[in-house]
Motif scaffolding. Structure first.
Motif, PDB file in Angstrom:
ATOM      1  N   MET A   1      -9.835   9.226  -2.756  1.00 43.27           N
ATOM      2  CA  MET A   1     -10.528   9.804  -1.617  1.00 43.27           C
ATOM      3  C   MET A   1     -10.678  11.298  -1.826  1.00 43.27           C
ATOM      4  SD  MET A   1      -8.680   7.702   1.486  1.00 43.27           S
ATOM      5  CE  MET A   1      -7.111   8.519   1.258  1.00 43.27           C
ATOM      6  N   ASN A   2     -11.906  11.756  -1.945  1.00 46.23           N
ATOM      7  CA  ASN A   2     -12.201  13.174  -2.146  1.00 46.23           C
ATOM      8  C   ASN A   2     -12.955  13.736  -0.957  1.00 46.23           C
ATOM      9  OD1 ASN A   2     -11.095  13.005  -4.761  1.00 46.23           O
ATOM     10  ND2 ASN A   2     -13.089  12.444  -5.634  1.00 46.23           N
ATOM     11  N   ASN A   3     -12.949  15.068  -0.834  1.00 48.07           N
ATOM     12  CA  ASN A   3     -13.664  15.744   0.250  1.00 48.07           C
ATOM     13  C   ASN A   3     -13.325  15.094   1.594  1.00 48.07           C
ATOM     14  OD1 ASN A   3     -15.372  17.532   1.527  1.00 48.07           O
ATOM     15  ND2 ASN A   3     -17.215  16.312   1.148  1.00 48.07           N
ATOM     16  N   LEU A   4     -12.046  14.948   1.842  1.00 49.41           N
ATOM     17  CA  LEU A   4     -11.602  14.284   3.070  1.00 49.41           C
ATOM     18  C   LEU A   4     -11.973  15.085   4.305  1.00 49.41           C
ATOM     19  CD1 LEU A   4      -8.221  12.961   1.742  1.00 49.41           C
ATOM     20  CD2 LEU A   4      -9.932  11.556   2.896  1.00 49.41           C
TER      21      LEU A   4
ATOM     22  N   ALA B   1       0.832  -1.197   0.000  1.00 48.70           N
ATOM     23  CA  ALA B   1       0.000   0.000   0.000  1.00 48.70           C
ATOM     24  C   ALA B   1       0.867   1.248   0.000  1.00 48.70           C
ATOM     25  CB  ALA B   1      -0.920   0.005   1.213  1.00 48.70           C
ATOM     26  N   SER B   2       0.410   2.274  -0.694  1.00 45.44           N
ATOM     27  CA  SER B   2       1.138   3.538  -0.747  1.00 45.44           C
ATOM     28  C   SER B   2       0.159   4.672  -1.038  1.00 45.44           C
ATOM     29  CB  SER B   2       2.214   3.490  -1.826  1.00 45.44           C
ATOM     30  OG  SER B   2       1.630   3.288  -3.102  1.00 45.44           O
ATOM     31  N   GLY B   3       0.651   5.910  -0.899  1.00 51.02           N
ATOM     32  CA  GLY B   3      -0.145   7.070  -1.259  1.00 51.02           C
ATOM     33  C   GLY B   3      -0.682   7.892  -0.108  1.00 51.02           C
ATOM     34  N   GLY B   4      -0.469   7.433   1.110  1.00 49.74           N
ATOM     35  CA  GLY B   4      -0.947   8.196   2.250  1.00 49.74           C
ATOM     36  C   GLY B   4      -0.163   9.488   2.430  1.00 49.74           C
ATOM     37  N   GLY B   5      -0.663  10.341   3.307  1.00 48.94           N
ATOM     38  CA  GLY B   5       0.017  11.600   3.576  1.00 48.94           C
ATOM     39  C   GLY B   5      -0.844  12.526   4.397  1.00 48.94           C
ATOM     40  N   LEU B   6      -0.404  13.781   4.465  1.00 48.97           N
ATOM     41  CA  LEU B   6      -1.110  14.818   5.218  1.00 48.97           C
ATOM     42  C   LEU B   6      -1.852  15.714   4.232  1.00 48.97           C
ATOM     43  CD1 LEU B   6      -1.679  16.452   7.811  1.00 48.97           C
ATOM     44  CD2 LEU B   6       0.494  17.650   7.382  1.00 48.97           C
ATOM     45  N   VAL B   7      -3.132  15.920   4.497  1.00 52.59           N
ATOM     46  CA  VAL B   7      -3.950  16.751   3.604  1.00 52.59           C
ATOM     47  C   VAL B   7      -4.925  17.554   4.446  1.00 52.59           C
ATOM     48  CG1 VAL B   7      -5.675  14.928   3.246  1.00 52.59           C
ATOM     49  CG2 VAL B   7      -5.360  16.682   1.497  1.00 52.59           C
ATOM     50  N   GLN B   8      -5.309  18.712   3.957  1.00 51.77           N
ATOM     51  CA  GLN B   8      -6.296  19.536   4.659  1.00 51.77           C
ATOM     52  C   GLN B   8      -7.706  19.006   4.389  1.00 51.77           C
ATOM     53  OE1 GLN B   8      -5.569  23.629   3.434  1.00 51.77           O
ATOM     54  NE2 GLN B   8      -4.442  23.979   5.334  1.00 51.77           N
TER      55      GLN B   8
ATOM     56  N   GLY C   1     -11.257  18.620   3.078  1.00 54.36           N
ATOM     57  CA  GLY C   1     -11.747  19.004   1.767  1.00 54.36           C
ATOM     58  C   GLY C   1     -10.834  18.586   0.631  1.00 54.36           C
ATOM     59  N   GLY C   2      -9.636  18.161   0.968  1.00 56.40           N
ATOM     60  CA  GLY C   2      -8.675  17.761  -0.042  1.00 56.40           C
ATOM     61  C   GLY C   2      -8.854  16.329  -0.510  1.00 56.40           C
ATOM     62  N   SER C   3      -7.931  15.885  -1.354  1.00 52.72           N
ATOM     63  CA  SER C   3      -8.009  14.559  -1.959  1.00 52.72           C
ATOM     64  C   SER C   3      -6.681  13.820  -1.855  1.00 52.72           C
ATOM     65  CB  SER C   3      -8.396  14.666  -3.440  1.00 52.72           C
ATOM     66  OG  SER C   3      -9.654  15.276  -3.611  1.00 52.72           O
ATOM     67  N   LEU C   4      -6.769  12.508  -1.832  1.00 51.98           N
ATOM     68  CA  LEU C   4      -5.616  11.625  -1.910  1.00 51.98           C
ATOM     69  C   LEU C   4      -6.007  10.389  -2.704  1.00 51.98           C
ATOM     70  CD1 LEU C   4      -4.092  11.514   1.719  1.00 51.98           C
ATOM     71  CD2 LEU C   4      -2.989  12.460  -0.326  1.00 51.98           C
ATOM     72  N   ARG C   5      -5.026   9.749  -3.328  1.00 48.04           N
ATOM     73  CA  ARG C   5      -5.280   8.474  -3.986  1.00 48.04           C
ATOM     74  C   ARG C   5      -4.317   7.430  -3.421  1.00 48.04           C
ATOM     75  NH1 ARG C   5      -5.054   6.222 -10.211  1.00 48.04           N
ATOM     76  NH2 ARG C   5      -2.792   6.342  -9.869  1.00 48.04           N
ATOM     77  N   LEU C   6      -4.880   6.397  -2.861  1.00 47.19           N
ATOM     78  CA  LEU C   6      -4.091   5.286  -2.348  1.00 47.19           C
ATOM     79  C   LEU C   6      -3.970   4.212  -3.422  1.00 47.19           C
ATOM     80  CD1 LEU C   6      -5.627   4.856   1.233  1.00 47.19           C
ATOM     81  CD2 LEU C   6      -3.841   6.441   0.453  1.00 47.19           C
ATOM     82  N   SER C   7      -2.837   3.517  -3.398  1.00 49.54           N
ATOM     83  CA  SER C   7      -2.600   2.402  -4.312  1.00 49.54           C
ATOM     84  C   SER C   7      -2.253   1.159  -3.513  1.00 49.54           C
ATOM     85  CB  SER C   7      -1.455   2.719  -5.272  1.00 49.54           C
ATOM     86  OG  SER C   7      -1.726   3.854  -6.057  1.00 49.54           O
ATOM     87  N   CYS C   8      -2.587   0.013  -4.067  1.00 47.49           N
ATOM     88  CA  CYS C   8      -2.218  -1.263  -3.456  1.00 47.49           C
ATOM     89  C   CYS C   8      -1.783  -2.196  -4.574  1.00 47.49           C
ATOM     90  CB  CYS C   8      -3.384  -1.854  -2.685  1.00 47.49           C
ATOM     91  SG  CYS C   8      -3.041  -3.474  -1.960  1.00 47.49           S
ATOM     92  N   ALA C   9      -0.493  -2.455  -4.649  1.00 43.53           N
ATOM     93  CA  ALA C   9       0.060  -3.318  -5.689  1.00 43.53           C
ATOM     94  C   ALA C   9       0.183  -4.734  -5.150  1.00 43.53           C
ATOM     95  CB  ALA C   9       1.409  -2.803  -6.138  1.00 43.53           C
ATOM     96  N   ALA C  10      -0.362  -5.692  -5.883  1.00 45.68           N
ATOM     97  CA  ALA C  10      -0.322  -7.097  -5.481  1.00 45.68           C
ATOM     98  C   ALA C  10       0.734  -7.832  -6.287  1.00 45.68           C
ATOM     99  CB  ALA C  10      -1.680  -7.743  -5.687  1.00 45.68           C
ATOM    100  N   SER C  11       1.488  -8.684  -5.626  1.00 44.69           N
ATOM    101  CA  SER C  11       2.466  -9.527  -6.306  1.00 44.69           C
ATOM    102  C   SER C  11       2.393 -10.939  -5.732  1.00 44.69           C
ATOM    103  CB  SER C  11       3.877  -8.955  -6.143  1.00 44.69           C
ATOM    104  OG  SER C  11       4.224  -8.871  -4.775  1.00 44.69           O
TER     105      SER C  11
ATOM    106  N   GLY D   1     -20.017   8.144  -1.775  1.00 46.67           N
ATOM    107  CA  GLY D   1     -20.127   9.437  -2.438  1.00 46.67           C
ATOM    108  C   GLY D   1     -18.856  10.264  -2.395  1.00 46.67           C
ATOM    109  N   ARG D   2     -17.902   9.870  -1.551  1.00 43.78           N
ATOM    110  CA  ARG D   2     -16.639  10.600  -1.447  1.00 43.78           C
ATOM    111  C   ARG D   2     -15.447   9.771  -1.902  1.00 43.78           C
ATOM    112  NH1 ARG D   2     -14.717  11.993   3.402  1.00 43.78           N
ATOM    113  NH2 ARG D   2     -15.726  10.262   4.516  1.00 43.78           N
TER     114      ARG D   2
END
Length: 123
Positions: A82-85, A5-12, A14-24, A65-66
Motif C-alpha cells: 500500500m503506497n501513498n496512503l 494477516a499481519s503488517g498493519g500499523g500507524l503511518v502518516q 503519503g506513507g507506505s505499508l505492506r500487509l501479509s497473509c500467510a495461509a496454512s 494505482g496505489r
C-alpha cells in the motif's frame, strides 16, 4: 485452514505499508485470495483480489494505482503493498480465500477469513 494477516500499523498520509497473509492447512492454487477492509461504522468492502494460479489481479477503484496485490507460491503467502496512503484508507484489513477462478468482490463469496490487521493513516 488458517489465514494469518499481519503488517498493519500507524503511518502518516503519503506513507507506505505492506500487509501479509500467510495461509496454512491448504493452498488456493485452484482459487483466489483477496483483501477486504472495514472502517468503523461501515460495511466491509472489497480492496483487491489475486487469482492464485495465473497471478491475475483486480482492484477497487479507490485503491487502483496505489495498492498492489501479489503472492508467493513457495511461502503460500499473499501480500498487499500500500503506497501513498490516505486517511480514508484507515480500516481493519482482512484477507480471505475462496475456491474458483473468477474475480469475486463480495465478502459472502469467500469461505476463509483471517483475523484482520489494523491500518491507521494520520493526516
Amino acid at each position: 485452514v488458517q489465514l494469518q494477516a499481519s503488517g498493519g500499523g500507524l503511518v502518516q498520509a503519503g506513507g507506505s505499508l505492506r500487509l501479509s497473509c500467510a495461509a496454512s492447512g491448504r493452498t488456493f492454487s485452484s482459487g483466489a485470495m483477496g483483501w477486504f477492509r472495514q472502517a468503523p461504522g461501515k460495511e466491509r468492502e472489497f480492496v483487491a483480489i489475486i487469482i492464485w494460479s495465473s497471478g491475475g489481479t483486480y482492484y477497487a477503484d479507490s485503491v487502483k494505482g496505489r495498492f498492489t496485490i501479489s503472492r508467493d507460491n513457495a511461502k503460500n503467502t499473499m501480500y498487499l503493498q500500500m503506497n501513498n496512503l490516505k486517511p480514508e484508507d484507515t480500516a481493519v484489513y482482512y484477507c480471505a480465500g475462496r475456491s474458483g477462478y473468477y474475480y469475486a468482490t463480495a465478502p459472502e463469496n469467500y469461505s476463509y477469513w483471517g483475523q484482520g490487521t489494523l491500518v491507521t493513516v494520520s493526516s
